[in-house]
Enzyme design. Structure first.
Site, PDB file in Angstrom:
ATOM      1  N   HIS A  23      40.763 113.523  11.376  1.00 45.69           N
ATOM      2  CA  HIS A  23      41.982 113.511  10.550  1.00 45.69           C
ATOM      3  C   HIS A  23      42.738 112.176  10.605  1.00 45.69           C
ATOM      4  O   HIS A  23      43.920 112.097  10.895  1.00 45.69           O
ATOM      5  CB  HIS A  23      42.882 114.734  10.764  1.00 45.69           C
ATOM      6  CG  HIS A  23      43.378 115.047  12.138  1.00 45.69           C
ATOM      7  ND1 HIS A  23      43.981 114.135  12.959  1.00 45.69           N
ATOM      8  CD2 HIS A  23      43.397 116.222  12.824  1.00 45.69           C
ATOM      9  CE1 HIS A  23      44.352 114.729  14.064  1.00 45.69           C
ATOM     10  NE2 HIS A  23      43.999 115.975  14.024  1.00 45.69           N
ATOM     11  N   HIS A  77      42.814 127.548  21.407  1.00 47.24           N
ATOM     12  CA  HIS A  77      43.451 126.649  20.429  1.00 47.24           C
ATOM     13  C   HIS A  77      42.920 126.961  19.034  1.00 47.24           C
ATOM     14  O   HIS A  77      41.720 127.101  18.846  1.00 47.24           O
ATOM     15  CB  HIS A  77      43.126 125.204  20.832  1.00 47.24           C
ATOM     16  CG  HIS A  77      43.780 124.145  20.018  1.00 47.24           C
ATOM     17  ND1 HIS A  77      44.864 124.363  19.201  1.00 47.24           N
ATOM     18  CD2 HIS A  77      43.505 122.815  19.899  1.00 47.24           C
ATOM     19  CE1 HIS A  77      45.214 123.232  18.624  1.00 47.24           C
ATOM     20  NE2 HIS A  77      44.400 122.275  19.016  1.00 47.24           N
ATOM     21  N   GLU A  79      43.074 125.021  16.271  1.00 46.73           N
ATOM     22  CA  GLU A  79      42.610 123.920  15.406  1.00 46.73           C
ATOM     23  C   GLU A  79      41.106 124.039  15.149  1.00 46.73           C
ATOM     24  O   GLU A  79      40.336 124.453  16.019  1.00 46.73           O
ATOM     25  CB  GLU A  79      42.962 122.547  16.001  1.00 46.73           C
ATOM     26  CG  GLU A  79      42.777 121.450  14.953  1.00 46.73           C
ATOM     27  CD  GLU A  79      43.408 120.111  15.324  1.00 46.73           C
ATOM     28  OE1 GLU A  79      43.826 119.913  16.477  1.00 46.73           O
ATOM     29  OE2 GLU A  79      43.467 119.246  14.426  1.00 46.73           O
ATOM     30  N   ASP A  81      38.506 122.259  14.953  1.00 44.36           N
ATOM     31  CA  ASP A  81      37.404 121.698  15.739  1.00 44.36           C
ATOM     32  C   ASP A  81      36.985 122.665  16.854  1.00 44.36           C
ATOM     33  O   ASP A  81      35.914 122.507  17.445  1.00 44.36           O
ATOM     34  CB  ASP A  81      37.738 120.313  16.299  1.00 44.36           C
ATOM     35  CG  ASP A  81      39.103 120.211  16.929  1.00 44.36           C
ATOM     36  OD1 ASP A  81      40.005 120.969  16.563  1.00 44.36           O
ATOM     37  OD2 ASP A  81      39.275 119.345  17.816  1.00 44.36           O
ATOM     38  N   HIS A 143      47.840 120.984  21.756  1.00 39.50           N
ATOM     39  CA  HIS A 143      48.376 120.052  20.803  1.00 39.50           C
ATOM     40  C   HIS A 143      48.991 120.735  19.583  1.00 39.50           C
ATOM     41  O   HIS A 143      49.631 120.087  18.750  1.00 39.50           O
ATOM     42  CB  HIS A 143      47.212 119.107  20.453  1.00 39.50           C
ATOM     43  CG  HIS A 143      47.024 118.595  19.094  1.00 39.50           C
ATOM     44  ND1 HIS A 143      45.949 118.848  18.290  1.00 39.50           N
ATOM     45  CD2 HIS A 143      47.831 117.771  18.392  1.00 39.50           C
ATOM     46  CE1 HIS A 143      46.056 118.198  17.162  1.00 39.50           C
ATOM     47  NE2 HIS A 143      47.170 117.546  17.172  1.00 39.50           N
ATOM     48  N   ASP A 162      42.681 120.792  24.523  1.00 36.78           N
ATOM     49  CA  ASP A 162      42.733 119.371  24.150  1.00 36.78           C
ATOM     50  C   ASP A 162      43.185 118.481  25.312  1.00 36.78           C
ATOM     51  O   ASP A 162      42.936 117.263  25.298  1.00 36.78           O
ATOM     52  CB  ASP A 162      43.713 119.176  22.988  1.00 36.78           C
ATOM     53  CG  ASP A 162      43.107 119.521  21.635  1.00 36.78           C
ATOM     54  OD1 ASP A 162      41.875 119.588  21.523  1.00 36.78           O
ATOM     55  OD2 ASP A 162      43.902 119.725  20.695  1.00 36.78           O
ATOM     56  N   TYR A 192      42.770 108.879  22.965  1.00 42.45           N
ATOM     57  CA  TYR A 192      42.996 110.283  22.616  1.00 42.45           C
ATOM     58  C   TYR A 192      44.452 110.660  22.907  1.00 42.45           C
ATOM     59  O   TYR A 192      45.144 111.271  22.085  1.00 42.45           O
ATOM     60  CB  TYR A 192      42.044 111.178  23.408  1.00 42.45           C
ATOM     61  CG  TYR A 192      42.077 112.616  22.974  1.00 42.45           C
ATOM     62  CD1 TYR A 192      41.173 113.092  22.028  1.00 42.45           C
ATOM     63  CD2 TYR A 192      43.026 113.500  23.472  1.00 42.45           C
ATOM     64  CE1 TYR A 192      41.213 114.402  21.602  1.00 42.45           C
ATOM     65  CE2 TYR A 192      43.075 114.807  23.061  1.00 42.45           C
ATOM     66  CZ  TYR A 192      42.163 115.254  22.125  1.00 42.45           C
ATOM     67  OH  TYR A 192      42.217 116.558  21.700  1.00 42.45           O
ATOM     68  N   HIS A 225      37.027 118.296  24.682  1.00 38.02           N
ATOM     69  CA  HIS A 225      36.377 117.100  24.140  1.00 38.02           C
ATOM     70  C   HIS A 225      35.999 116.174  25.298  1.00 38.02           C
ATOM     71  O   HIS A 225      36.779 115.992  26.229  1.00 38.02           O
ATOM     72  CB  HIS A 225      37.322 116.313  23.226  1.00 38.02           C
ATOM     73  CG  HIS A 225      37.803 117.069  22.031  1.00 38.02           C
ATOM     74  ND1 HIS A 225      36.995 117.385  20.971  1.00 38.02           N
ATOM     75  CD2 HIS A 225      39.028 117.566  21.727  1.00 38.02           C
ATOM     76  CE1 HIS A 225      37.702 118.039  20.061  1.00 38.02           C
ATOM     77  NE2 HIS A 225      38.932 118.173  20.496  1.00 38.02           N
TER      78      HIS A 225
HETATM   79 FE1  FEO Z   1      43.920 120.072  18.588  1.00 35.72          FE
HETATM   80 FE2  FEO Z   1      40.636 119.423  19.599  1.00 35.72          FE
HETATM   81  O1  FEO Z   1      42.041 120.130  18.541  1.00 35.72           O
END
Ligand code: FEO
Length: 397
Positions: A23, A77, A79, A81, A143, A162, A192, A225
């Protein structure tokens, strides 16, 4: 293949070697979407992977168990991903329960419009899986509002969503070979943090204190991640403490765009002045360095100077884009100043200065402007200004 973290707990995520844009955040090193499987009386999947990666995740799960035997899904989470393949996973697995925060339930319901067997959990909620027990820690805005972390008590594993993540695809799953490999990992961790978590420094400081007050110990930190930490946990905790507190280094960035190189000449002289003062200095042209790389370098910088020529009574589009992005990240504990060459109206430095003030930054100079092309005497003056600003804002106190 799945990778075992601690007995009965596996990484079953996916490696995205191709992703170059998250994004708007430039991800030159790709990323991973880390999902985890706990094999216990209640076989539990923590998070899923981005849409399109479900075959990779299911292959890894199948390496350990039949996916149909998964009883619980924990969604840390919303989001995409991490939830992008959740609908298909729920459809295939048919879990008894999907655990998430109250905001997670609201977010997942809104995203997927499905009546899944949600169970809302809050900070301190405990869940027995058999021999293992997990507890939840809500981390709103880290996040997204729904974010939470999951802690496996018996093995002291924090599934941190995250938090502590980095966008880096690598063959390594663990941090054991840091700092020598994977290359530039600390930079990716910093990038990050700067691009995703910088606005949340106050919340992160509170979270670190809360974790300390709760007496939580970590043998493993498993983010969603990048690498899984089992060796460098003190390093990542200290990095987060420092960044959340807004601690900076004697480091300055000169960031600019230019029309006919006059503002660029000023930028070069400012960098020379900063170097004269003995501080670390970097020069970034906004159409050559991506803004997400610049904010990574800015995280630990105590001073930055932002230059734009005046274009049509305003600032350069690239400078406006950078200011918009930076404003959202709420940088703190930094001094800043505008500069630029102009031809006749010369509003750019003033416009930038107002934006910097609106961000609550310390204004190191009200805006340094020069008409048309700097002459040698003016170049010396700009160079001296760079050294002076370094002395005043990076080297005193
Ligand atoms: Fe806030 Fe890895 O997504």
């Amino acid at each position: 293949m799945a990778v075992e973290l601690v007995p009965g707990v596996y990484w079953v995520g996916a490696i995205d070697w191709k992703m170059r844009d998250f994004h708007g955040y430039r991800t030159e090193a790709g990323s991973t979407y880390n999902a985890y499987l706990i094999v216990d009386d209640k076989i539990t999947l923590i998070d899923t992977v981005r849409e399109g990666f479900i075959p990779e995740m299911m292959t890894r799960i199948s390496d350990i168990v039949d996916p149909g035997k998964i009883t619980y899904i924990i969604s840390n989470h919303v989001e995409m991903d991490h939830s992008g393949s959740l609908a298909e996973t729920v459809h295939r697995v048919k879990p008894e329960k999907v655990f998430c925060s109250p905001q997670g339930k609201a977010g997942l319901s809104r995203h997927f419009k499905e009546d899944w067997p949600f169970v809302e959990v809050k900070t301190g909620t405990e869940l027995s899986l058999g021999r293992y027990n997990v507890t939840f820690l809500e981390t709103p805005m880290l996040h997204w509002p729904d974010s939470m972390m999951t802690y496996l008590k018996e093995e002291q594993v924090l599934f941190s969503s995250d938090g502590f993540g980095a966008h880096l695809a690598s063959s390594e799953r663990f941090d054991d070979n840091l700092p020598n490999y994977p290359a530039n990992y600390r930079y990716e961790l910093m990038k990050y943090y700067a691009n995703i978590l910088m606005p949340m420094g106050t919340l992160i400081s509170k979270l670190l204190k809360q974790v300390n007050d709760m007496g939580l110990q970590f043998k493993v930190i498993a983010p969603d991640h990048g690498l899984i930490y089992r060796k460098n946990i003190p390093m990542v905790l200290e990095a987060y403490r420092k960044w959340a507190a807004g601690e900076v280094e004697p480091k300055a960035l000169v960031i600019y765009d230019t029309m006919w190189h006059s503002t660029e000449m000023m930028a070069g002289a400012l960098v020379q002045g900063l170097m004269d003062a003995g501080v670390e200095a970097q020069l970034h042209h906004l159409r050559h360095t991506h803004y997400s790389d610049i904010v990574a370098e800015l995280l630990e910088a105590g001073l930055f100077l932002l230059g734009s020529p005046t274009l049509n009574n305003g600032i350069f589009p690239s400078v406006g884009q950078f200011l918009t992005y930076l404003k959202g990240l709420k940088p703190k504990n930094k001094a800043a100043a505008a500069f630029g060459s102009f031809g006749w109206s010369g509003q750019a430095a003033g416009i930038i200065t107002e934006e910097l003030k609106a961000m609550g930054l310390t204004i190191a100079h009200e805006g340094y402007r020069l008409k048309y092309i700097p002459d040698p005497a003016e170049m010396n003056e700009v160079r001296a200004l760079g050294a002076k600003l370094a002395q005043e804002h990076l080297l005193k106190g």
